[in-house]
Design a protein around this motif. Structure first.
Motif, mmCIF file in Angstrom:
data_model
loop_
_atom_site.group_PDB
_atom_site.id
_atom_site.type_symbol
_atom_site.label_atom_id
_atom_site.label_comp_id
_atom_site.label_asym_id
_atom_site.label_seq_id
_atom_site.Cartn_x
_atom_site.Cartn_y
_atom_site.Cartn_z
ATOM 1 N N ILE A 47 28.511 44.584 37.920
ATOM 2 C CA ILE A 47 28.462 43.126 37.883
ATOM 3 C C ILE A 47 28.936 42.523 39.202
ATOM 4 O O ILE A 47 28.440 41.489 39.643
ATOM 5 N N ALA A 48 29.834 43.210 39.884
ATOM 6 C CA ALA A 48 30.340 42.694 41.157
ATOM 7 C C ALA A 48 29.232 42.548 42.189
ATOM 8 O O ALA A 48 29.215 41.589 42.971
ATOM 9 N N ARG A 49 28.299 43.482 42.210
ATOM 10 C CA ARG A 49 27.187 43.395 43.155
ATOM 11 C C ARG A 49 26.355 42.138 42.902
ATOM 12 O O ARG A 49 25.904 41.475 43.834
ATOM 13 N N LEU A 50 26.127 41.816 41.639
ATOM 14 C CA LEU A 50 25.372 40.608 41.335
ATOM 15 C C LEU A 50 26.117 39.365 41.816
ATOM 16 O O LEU A 50 25.530 38.455 42.389
ATOM 17 N N LEU A 51 27.427 39.333 41.571
ATOM 18 C CA LEU A 51 28.208 38.187 42.008
ATOM 19 C C LEU A 51 28.142 37.991 43.515
ATOM 20 O O LEU A 51 27.991 36.871 44.007
ATOM 21 N N SER A 52 28.231 39.101 44.248
ATOM 22 C CA SER A 52 28.273 38.990 45.706
ATOM 23 C C SER A 52 26.952 38.494 46.278
ATOM 24 O O SER A 52 26.910 37.925 47.360
ATOM 25 N N ARG A 53 25.842 38.704 45.530
ATOM 26 C CA ARG A 53 24.532 38.275 46.021
ATOM 27 C C ARG A 53 24.143 36.894 45.536
ATOM 28 O O ARG A 53 23.161 36.325 45.985
ATOM 29 N N SER A 54 24.899 36.344 44.599
ATOM 30 C CA SER A 54 24.548 35.059 44.024
ATOM 31 C C SER A 54 24.672 33.947 45.058
ATOM 32 O O SER A 54 25.602 33.911 45.853
ATOM 33 N N GLN A 55 23.742 33.004 45.020
ATOM 34 C CA GLN A 55 23.803 31.869 45.932
ATOM 35 C C GLN A 55 25.016 30.989 45.652
ATOM 36 O O GLN A 55 25.477 30.263 46.522
ATOM 37 N N THR A 56 25.553 31.056 44.432
ATOM 38 C CA THR A 56 26.721 30.250 44.096
ATOM 39 C C THR A 56 28.005 30.864 44.622
ATOM 40 O O THR A 56 29.068 30.270 44.523
ATOM 41 N N ALA A 57 27.916 32.098 45.172
ATOM 42 C CA ALA A 57 29.118 32.780 45.651
ATOM 43 C C ALA A 57 29.469 32.429 47.087
ATOM 44 O O ALA A 57 30.444 32.916 47.631
ATOM 45 N N ALA A 58 28.636 31.558 47.721
ATOM 46 C CA ALA A 58 28.843 31.171 49.111
ATOM 47 C C ALA A 58 28.931 32.410 49.989
ATOM 48 O O ALA A 58 28.191 33.350 49.810
ATOM 49 N N THR A 59 29.853 32.435 50.914
ATOM 50 C CA THR A 59 29.978 33.590 51.807
ATOM 51 C C THR A 59 31.355 34.225 51.680
ATOM 52 O O THR A 59 31.817 34.897 52.597
ATOM 53 N N ASN A 60 32.001 34.019 50.580
ATOM 54 C CA ASN A 60 33.346 34.557 50.403
ATOM 55 C C ASN A 60 33.328 36.030 50.020
ATOM 56 O O ASN A 60 32.348 36.538 49.477
ATOM 57 N N ALA A 61 34.446 36.692 50.285
ATOM 58 C CA ALA A 61 34.687 38.022 49.731
ATOM 59 C C ALA A 61 35.091 37.859 48.267
ATOM 60 O O ALA A 61 35.454 36.767 47.819
ATOM 61 N N HIS A 62 35.007 38.977 47.517
ATOM 62 C CA HIS A 62 35.348 38.936 46.096
ATOM 63 C C HIS A 62 36.277 40.098 45.761
ATOM 64 O O HIS A 62 36.032 41.233 46.169
ATOM 65 N N LEU A 63 37.329 39.812 45.018
ATOM 66 C CA LEU A 63 38.134 40.848 44.399
ATOM 67 C C LEU A 63 37.846 40.779 42.900
ATOM 68 O O LEU A 63 38.180 39.791 42.243
ATOM 69 N N ILE A 64 37.186 41.803 42.369
ATOM 70 C CA ILE A 64 36.789 41.842 40.970
ATOM 71 C C ILE A 64 37.766 42.731 40.220
ATOM 72 O O ILE A 64 37.959 43.892 40.565
ATOM 73 N N LEU A 65 38.408 42.181 39.171
ATOM 74 C CA LEU A 65 39.348 42.934 38.345
ATOM 75 C C LEU A 65 38.753 43.125 36.953
ATOM 76 O O LEU A 65 38.309 42.159 36.323
ATOM 77 N N ASP A 66 38.762 44.363 36.491
ATOM 78 C CA ASP A 66 38.303 44.703 35.146
ATOM 79 C C ASP A 66 39.524 45.214 34.383
ATOM 80 O O ASP A 66 39.926 46.362 34.533
ATOM 81 N N ILE A 67 40.130 44.330 33.576
ATOM 82 C CA ILE A 67 41.404 44.632 32.914
ATOM 83 C C ILE A 67 41.138 45.096 31.495
ATOM 84 O O ILE A 67 40.611 44.345 30.675
ATOM 85 N N GLU A 68 41.505 46.346 31.211
ATOM 86 C CA GLU A 68 41.326 46.947 29.894
ATOM 87 C C GLU A 68 42.708 47.179 29.256
ATOM 88 O O GLU A 68 43.741 46.994 29.903
ATOM 89 N N PRO A 69 42.756 47.584 27.992
ATOM 90 C CA PRO A 69 44.059 47.783 27.338
ATOM 91 C C PRO A 69 44.954 48.823 28.009
ATOM 92 O O PRO A 69 46.180 48.671 28.002
ATOM 93 N N THR A 70 44.356 49.873 28.591
ATOM 94 C CA THR A 70 45.185 50.949 29.157
ATOM 95 C C THR A 70 45.033 51.129 30.660
ATOM 96 O O THR A 70 45.771 51.917 31.256
ATOM 97 N N SER A 71 44.092 50.435 31.291
ATOM 98 C CA SER A 71 43.902 50.598 32.731
ATOM 99 C C SER A 71 43.224 49.356 33.304
ATOM 100 O O SER A 71 42.645 48.549 32.570
ATOM 101 N N THR A 72 43.319 49.227 34.614
ATOM 102 C CA THR A 72 42.675 48.117 35.320
ATOM 103 C C THR A 72 41.964 48.678 36.545
ATOM 104 O O THR A 72 42.560 49.418 37.332
ATOM 105 N N SER A 73 40.690 48.323 36.692
ATOM 106 C CA SER A 73 39.920 48.704 37.875
ATOM 107 C C SER A 73 39.674 47.469 38.714
ATOM 108 O O SER A 73 39.505 46.368 38.184
ATOM 109 N N MET A 74 39.675 47.649 40.017
ATOM 110 C CA MET A 74 39.373 46.531 40.909
ATOM 111 C C MET A 74 38.553 47.015 42.092
ATOM 112 O O MET A 74 38.669 48.166 42.532
ATOM 113 N N VAL A 75 37.703 46.119 42.579
ATOM 114 C CA VAL A 75 36.914 46.428 43.762
ATOM 115 C C VAL A 75 36.939 45.214 44.679
ATOM 116 O O VAL A 75 36.822 44.073 44.219
ATOM 117 N N LEU A 76 37.153 45.452 45.959
ATOM 118 C CA LEU A 76 37.120 44.402 46.970
ATOM 119 C C LEU A 76 35.783 44.492 47.692
ATOM 120 O O LEU A 76 35.466 45.530 48.286
#
Length: 236
Positions: free
Chosen positions: A154-183
Motif C-alpha cells: 500500500i505504501a507504493r500506491l501512496l507514494s505515487r498518488s497525486q494527493t501525496a505531493a512530493t513528500n517522503a512517507h513513513l508508513i507504520l503497520d501496527i499489529e497486536p504483537t509487532s509493528t512494521s515500518m517503511v520509509l
C-alpha cells in the motif's frame, strides 16, 4: 478507460486493501478498505471476497505476503553487476534463515547504486508459504501481478498518488504483537525497513501499552534521524 489497481495485505484475521486508478497521465487513490474474518469462518477467504464485492473487479492485483513468512533486509553490496547480485543476494540472506535457501524464493530490487556499491531491498519466503498465499488468492479469483512485502504494497500506491505531493512517507503497520515500518522518499524509493517486536491492541492499556508505544516511537525517531538527508518533508 482508467486501469484499476488493487493492493492487498492480509495480516492475521484481517484483509486490508487500497484501490487506485491509473490513466496515461494520472494516478490517484480511490479508497482504502478493511474486512475482518467473522466468527465461524475457517480462514480469511470470505473476508477477501467481501473486499472484492466492495471494491469491484481489479485490472491489476498487488498482494503482500504476511511479514511472519518473510525474511527481509536492506543490503549494501560492494559491486553493481546485476548478474553477480542474483548470485550473491540469496547467500547474503541465508545466515538469517532456519531452513536451506534452496527451499525459498528470493527477490530483490536495487534502490541505490554508485560506482562501487549497490543498495538493495532483499526478501525471502519459503516456497510452501508462497504457494499457500497464491492458492488463497486463486480461490477468490485473483491472480496477482506482484507479490511483495506488507510494508510496500500500500505504501507504493501512496507514494505515487497525486494527493501525496512530493513528500517522503513513513508508513507504520501496527499489529497486536509487532509493528512494521517503511520509509519511502519522495520518488517512491524505499530508504529503510524496520520491524519492532511490539504492537498495540484495543484491549491493552496501562504501563505495558505505554512501553510498547515508546518502543515503536523510538525506532521511528531513530529511522527518521538516520535518513533525514534523504527525505523532503514527511507524512506519517
Amino acid at each position: 478507460m482508467p486501469q484499476r489497481i488493487l493492493a492487498l495485505e492480509m495480516p492475521g484475521h484481517t484483509v486490508r486493501a487500497a484501490v487506485a486508478e491509473r490513466t496515461w497521465n494520472s494516478f490517484h487513490i480511490v479508497g482504502v478498505f478493511e474486512e475482518e474474518r467473522e466468527s465461524g469462518e475457517p480462514d480469511i477467504e470470505a473476508a477477501l471476497k467481501r473486499i472484492l464485492v466492495r471494491t469491484g473487479k481489479p485490472d491489476v492485483v498487488i498482494s503482500a505476503i504476511a511479514s511472519e513468512f518473510v525474511v527481509k533486509r536492506l543490503l549494501e553490496l560492494p559491486f553493481s553487476d546485476l548478474r553477480k547480485l542474483h548470485q550473491v543476494v540469496p547467500f547474503a540472506l541465508e545466515e538469517h534463515l532456519p531452513f536451506p535457501v534452496d527451499d525459498a524464493i528470493v527477490a530483490f530490487t536495487r534502490v541505490g547504486t554508485d560506482a562501487s556499491s549497490t543498495l538493495v531491498v532483499a526478501a525471502l519466503a519459503r516456497k510452501t508459504d508462497l504457494k499457500r498465499h497464491l492458492e488463497l488468492l486463486g480461490r477468490a479469483g485473483l491472480d496477482p501481478k506482484t507479490v511483495t512485502l506488507p510494508e510496500l504494497a500500500i505504501a507504493r500506491l501512496l507514494s505515487r498518488s497525486q494527493t501525496a505531493a512530493t513528500n517522503a512517507h513513513l508508513i507504520l503497520d501496527i499489529e497486536p504483537t509487532s509493528t512494521s515500518m517503511v520509509l519511502i522518499d519522495s520518488d517512491g524509493t524505499p530508504r529503510a525497513i524496520r520491524t519492532v517486536n511490539a504492537g498495540i491492541t484495543e484491549e491493552e492499556d496501562g504501563p505495558v501499552a505505554d512501553a510498547h508505544a515508546a518502543s515503536i516511537l523510538s525506532v521511528a525517531r531513530q529511522t527518521l534521524l538516520a535518513h533525514s538527508s534523504e527525505t523532503n518533508g514527511l507524512d506519517v
